[in-house]
Design a protein around this motif. Sequence first.
Motif, mmCIF file in Angstrom:
data_model
loop_
_atom_site.group_PDB
_atom_site.id
_atom_site.type_symbol
_atom_site.label_atom_id
_atom_site.label_comp_id
_atom_site.label_asym_id
_atom_site.label_seq_id
_atom_site.Cartn_x
_atom_site.Cartn_y
_atom_site.Cartn_z
ATOM 1 N N ARG A 127 0.848 -1.191 0.000
ATOM 2 C CA ARG A 127 0.000 0.000 0.000
ATOM 3 C C ARG A 127 0.877 1.233 0.000
ATOM 4 O O ARG A 127 1.909 1.275 0.648
ATOM 5 N N ARG B 253 -15.872 5.164 0.828
ATOM 6 C CA ARG B 253 -14.833 4.163 0.542
ATOM 7 C C ARG B 253 -15.363 3.084 -0.401
ATOM 8 O O ARG B 253 -14.688 2.662 -1.328
ATOM 9 N N THR B 254 -16.584 2.633 -0.155
ATOM 10 C CA THR B 254 -17.173 1.604 -1.003
ATOM 11 C C THR B 254 -17.349 2.122 -2.423
ATOM 12 O O THR B 254 -17.043 1.433 -3.393
ATOM 13 N N LYS C 26 -13.947 2.403 -4.151
ATOM 14 C CA LYS C 26 -13.432 1.098 -4.560
ATOM 15 C C LYS C 26 -14.188 0.556 -5.765
ATOM 16 O O LYS C 26 -13.620 -0.063 -6.652
ATOM 17 N N GLU D 85 -9.975 3.932 -5.610
ATOM 18 C CA GLU D 85 -9.193 3.482 -4.459
ATOM 19 C C GLU D 85 -9.006 1.987 -4.543
ATOM 20 O O GLU D 85 -9.747 1.282 -5.211
ATOM 21 N N ARG D 86 -8.020 1.499 -3.830
ATOM 22 C CA ARG D 86 -7.786 0.054 -3.781
ATOM 23 C C ARG D 86 -8.114 -0.480 -2.429
ATOM 24 O O ARG D 86 -8.075 0.084 -1.460
#
Length: 90
Positions: free
Chosen positions: A7, A80-81, A84, A89-90
Amino acid sequence: MAVIKRRRPARDVWTLRARPAFLYVMYGLLLWSVPLGLIGGVRPDVAQAIIAATQAYFNALPEPLYALFGTGYLGYTAARTWGKAKGVER
């Protein structure tokens, strides 16, 4: 064979500490049940007084504060969901 991805380190110090700080608070609350259980086994009246004081403290917090925390936490989770899902984002 599984590939381990490294990361990228977060540049924002507050972002870096946000999730661990919340988990540490939750761990602390869970771990507090162990000594409270031991106190309850030896001195049930003292354990009951600790529980009553803790309940009084949490009941004294205003309801909008709980709503603010819940909204912020759920908003963060949703963002965040979505990030992604979009591949940002990862």
